[in-house]
Design a protein around this motif. Structure first.
Motif, PDB file in Angstrom:
ATOM      1  N   LYS A 164      -6.221   6.668   7.259  1.00 43.07           N
ATOM      2  CA  LYS A 164      -7.139   5.660   7.796  1.00 43.07           C
ATOM      3  C   LYS A 164      -6.517   4.950   8.998  1.00 43.07           C
ATOM      4  CE  LYS A 164      -9.539   4.614   3.453  1.00 43.07           C
ATOM      5  NZ  LYS A 164      -9.784   3.569   2.435  1.00 43.07           N
ATOM      6  N   ALA A 165      -5.216   4.677   8.899  1.00 41.21           N
ATOM      7  CA  ALA A 165      -4.520   4.021  10.012  1.00 41.21           C
ATOM      8  C   ALA A 165      -4.509   4.919  11.245  1.00 41.21           C
ATOM      9  CB  ALA A 165      -3.097   3.659   9.594  1.00 41.21           C
ATOM     10  N   ALA A 166      -4.342   6.234  11.042  1.00 42.34           N
ATOM     11  CA  ALA A 166      -4.357   7.184  12.162  1.00 42.34           C
ATOM     12  C   ALA A 166      -5.747   7.252  12.781  1.00 42.34           C
ATOM     13  CB  ALA A 166      -3.930   8.569  11.667  1.00 42.34           C
ATOM     14  N   LEU A 167      -6.778   7.151  11.951  1.00 44.38           N
ATOM     15  CA  LEU A 167      -8.148   7.123  12.459  1.00 44.38           C
ATOM     16  C   LEU A 167      -8.359   5.895  13.345  1.00 44.38           C
ATOM     17  CD1 LEU A 167     -11.139   8.014  12.536  1.00 44.38           C
ATOM     18  CD2 LEU A 167     -11.454   6.800  10.349  1.00 44.38           C
ATOM     19  N   ARG A 168      -7.873   4.737  12.873  1.00 44.79           N
ATOM     20  CA  ARG A 168      -8.015   3.510  13.667  1.00 44.79           C
ATOM     21  C   ARG A 168      -7.266   3.627  14.997  1.00 44.79           C
ATOM     22  NH1 ARG A 168      -8.008   1.058   8.400  1.00 44.79           N
ATOM     23  NH2 ARG A 168      -5.729   0.963   8.362  1.00 44.79           N
ATOM     24  N   GLU A 169      -6.094   4.284  14.934  1.00 43.46           N
ATOM     25  CA  GLU A 169      -5.304   4.485  16.155  1.00 43.46           C
ATOM     26  C   GLU A 169      -6.059   5.373  17.142  1.00 43.46           C
ATOM     27  OE1 GLU A 169      -2.130   3.626  18.487  1.00 43.46           O
ATOM     28  OE2 GLU A 169      -2.206   2.995  16.380  1.00 43.46           O
ATOM     29  N   ALA A 170      -6.743   6.385  16.620  1.00 45.31           N
ATOM     30  CA  ALA A 170      -7.524   7.284  17.483  1.00 45.31           C
ATOM     31  C   ALA A 170      -8.711   6.549  18.104  1.00 45.31           C
ATOM     32  CB  ALA A 170      -8.009   8.482  16.676  1.00 45.31           C
ATOM     33  N   VAL A 171      -9.356   5.682  17.304  1.00 47.50           N
ATOM     34  CA  VAL A 171     -10.475   4.891  17.812  1.00 47.50           C
ATOM     35  C   VAL A 171      -9.989   3.963  18.924  1.00 47.50           C
ATOM     36  CG1 VAL A 171     -12.146   3.074  17.235  1.00 47.50           C
ATOM     37  CG2 VAL A 171     -11.806   5.000  15.671  1.00 47.50           C
ATOM     38  N   LEU A 172      -8.846   3.315  18.687  1.00 49.73           N
ATOM     39  CA  LEU A 172      -8.270   2.397  19.664  1.00 49.73           C
ATOM     40  C   LEU A 172      -7.909   3.115  20.962  1.00 49.73           C
ATOM     41  CD1 LEU A 172      -7.280  -0.530  20.144  1.00 49.73           C
ATOM     42  CD2 LEU A 172      -5.072   0.170  19.223  1.00 49.73           C
ATOM     43  N   SER A 173      -7.464   4.351  20.825  1.00 49.98           N
ATOM     44  CA  SER A 173      -7.071   5.131  22.000  1.00 49.98           C
ATOM     45  C   SER A 173      -8.250   5.815  22.678  1.00 49.98           C
ATOM     46  CB  SER A 173      -6.023   6.186  21.594  1.00 49.98           C
ATOM     47  OG  SER A 173      -4.869   5.573  21.061  1.00 49.98           O
ATOM     48  N   GLY A 174      -9.439   5.738  22.074  1.00 55.47           N
ATOM     49  CA  GLY A 174     -10.614   6.367  22.668  1.00 55.47           C
ATOM     50  C   GLY A 174     -10.604   7.876  22.551  1.00 55.47           C
ATOM     51  N   LYS A 175      -9.891   8.413  21.550  1.00 55.44           N
ATOM     52  CA  LYS A 175      -9.793   9.862  21.341  1.00 55.44           C
ATOM     53  C   LYS A 175     -10.225  10.200  19.916  1.00 55.44           C
ATOM     54  CE  LYS A 175      -7.905  11.297  25.261  1.00 55.44           C
ATOM     55  NZ  LYS A 175      -8.429  12.393  26.086  1.00 55.44           N
ATOM     56  N   LEU A 176     -11.512  10.069  19.646  1.00 52.88           N
ATOM     57  CA  LEU A 176     -12.010  10.257  18.284  1.00 52.88           C
ATOM     58  C   LEU A 176     -12.299  11.720  18.000  1.00 52.88           C
ATOM     59  CD1 LEU A 176     -12.688   8.713  15.719  1.00 52.88           C
ATOM     60  CD2 LEU A 176     -15.011   8.402  16.572  1.00 52.88           C
ATOM     61  N   ASN A 177     -11.251  12.471  17.664  1.00 54.17           N
ATOM     62  CA  ASN A 177     -11.432  13.859  17.234  1.00 54.17           C
ATOM     63  C   ASN A 177     -10.303  14.224  16.270  1.00 54.17           C
ATOM     64  OD1 ASN A 177      -9.162  15.311  18.779  1.00 54.17           O
ATOM     65  ND2 ASN A 177     -10.213  14.192  20.416  1.00 54.17           N
ATOM     66  N   PHE A 178     -10.561  15.233  15.464  1.00 53.70           N
ATOM     67  CA  PHE A 178      -9.623  15.584  14.397  1.00 53.70           C
ATOM     68  C   PHE A 178      -8.287  16.100  14.943  1.00 53.70           C
ATOM     69  CE2 PHE A 178     -12.940  14.749  11.533  1.00 53.70           C
ATOM     70  CZ  PHE A 178     -12.429  14.788  10.240  1.00 53.70           C
ATOM     71  N   ARG A 179      -8.307  16.794  16.065  1.00 48.66           N
ATOM     72  CA  ARG A 179      -7.062  17.316  16.638  1.00 48.66           C
ATOM     73  C   ARG A 179      -6.141  16.168  17.039  1.00 48.66           C
ATOM     74  NH1 ARG A 179      -5.854  19.149  22.140  1.00 48.66           N
ATOM     75  NH2 ARG A 179      -3.968  20.416  22.078  1.00 48.66           N
ATOM     76  N   TYR A 180      -6.731  15.134  17.604  1.00 50.47           N
ATOM     77  CA  TYR A 180      -5.946  13.981  18.037  1.00 50.47           C
ATOM     78  C   TYR A 180      -5.360  13.245  16.832  1.00 50.47           C
ATOM     79  CZ  TYR A 180      -4.700  10.043  21.058  1.00 50.47           C
ATOM     80  OH  TYR A 180      -4.011   9.091  21.755  1.00 50.47           O
TER      81      TYR A 180
END
Length: 235
Positions: A164-180
Motif C-alpha cells: 500500500k505504501a508503494a502504491l501511495r509512492e507511485a501516486v505521489l510520483s504520478g506513475k500509477l502502473n504496476f511496473r512502477y
C-alpha cells in the motif's frame, strides 16, 4: 494490637498471581473453583509444602477433602497440574505437585491467540489491498494485475501494508502502473525497507535529494513544481 502478632502476619509474605493467568484462566479451561484450588496449591508450594494433602487444601477452602481430591484429579486430567518425584535433602524420594503444565498451557494459549490475531489482521490487510488498488486505478483490476498482487504477497513476501505504501509512492510520483510499483518494492527490499516508517523515511530522502537536484538546475529547466523521483531509472 499485639506488635508480635502483626509481625507474624507480615512474615507470612504474599503470593504473586500473574495477571495473564487471572485474565485467561477461563480460556484455558479452568473454573473458578479449580482456579482457587490451583492458587492454594501454589501457595503451599511457595511455603515449602510441596505435596499438600486434600485435607490441608480443604482447610483453606469451602470444599471438603473429598471434593478437593476430585478437583486435583480433574486438574491432572486437564493437563493443568502434574505430580512429580522429588529428592529431598536427605536423598529421600517424595512426590510433589508441579504447576509447570499450567504455565505451559497458558503460554501456548497466549501464543496461539497472538498468532491467529496476526493472521486475521494480515488477511484483512490483504483483502483491503485489492480494494485500495481498484480505488486508486478507478477500475476493477485485470486478472493479470490480481495475479501480480498475489505474487507480491505470496512469492515475494511483501507485507500488504508495504505494498500500500508503494502504491501511495507511485501516486505521489504520478506513475500509477504496476511496473512502477513493482520497481519501488524491488528497491525497498534491496535496501532493507520492511516497515511503513522506513518506507516513508526512504521516500522523503529521495524527494529531498530530487528537490536539491532540481534547485541547482537553470530556471528554464525547472518546470516541475511537484518533487518527482523516477524509481524505474534505478539500477
Amino acid at each position: 494490637m499485639n506488635k508480635e502478632k502483626m509481625a507474624e502476619w507480615l512474615a507470612e509474605g504474599s503470593i504473586a498471581i500473574p495477571k495473564l493467568l487471572l485474565h485467561h484462566y477461563k480460556n484455558i479451561g479452568l473454573t473458578e473453583t479449580e482456579f482457587m484450588l490451583l492458587l492454594h496449591i501454589h501457595s503451599y508450594i511457595e511455603s515449602g509444602v510441596l505435596f499438600p494433602t486434600p485435607a490441608q487444601i480443604a482447610e483453606k477452602m469451602t470444599l471438603s477433602p473429598a471434593e478437593c481430591m476430585d478437583g486435583v484429579r480433574r486438574l491432572i486430567q486437564k493437563g493443568l497440574l502434574a505430580i512429580e518425584e522429588h529428592v529431598d535433602e536427605h536423598s529421600i524420594r517424595i512426590e510433589k505437585y508441579s504447576l509447570k503444565p499450567l504455565w505451559e498451557k497458558l503460554v501456548h494459549h497466549l501464543l496461539s491467540e497472538a498468532f491467529y490475531g496476526e493472521k486475521e489482521r494480515y488477511e484483512e490487510e490483504e483483502k483491503s489491498l485489492y480494494t485500495m488498488f481498484e480505488q486508486e486505478f478507478g477500475r476493477p483490476l485485470s486478472p493479470f494485475e490480481c495475479e501480480t498482487l498475489a505474487m507480491w504477497v505470496d512469492q515475494d513476501g511483501h507485507d500488504p501494508a508495504i505494498i500500500k505504501a508503494a502504491l501511495r509512492e507511485a501516486v505521489l510520483s504520478g506513475k500509477l502502473n504496476f511496473r512502477y510499483i513493482d520497481r519501488i518494492l524491488f528497491e525497498w527490499k534491496k535496501n532493507g525497507i520492511q516497515t511503513i516508517e522506513q518506507a516513508q523515511s526512504y521516500g522523503k530522502k529521495f524527494r529531498k535529494y530530487q528537490q536539491s537536484s532540481k534547485a541547482s538546475q537553470p530556471q528554464s529547466e525547472h518546470k516541475q513544481t511537484i518533487p518527482f523521483y523516477n524509481w524505474l531509472e534505478q539500477s
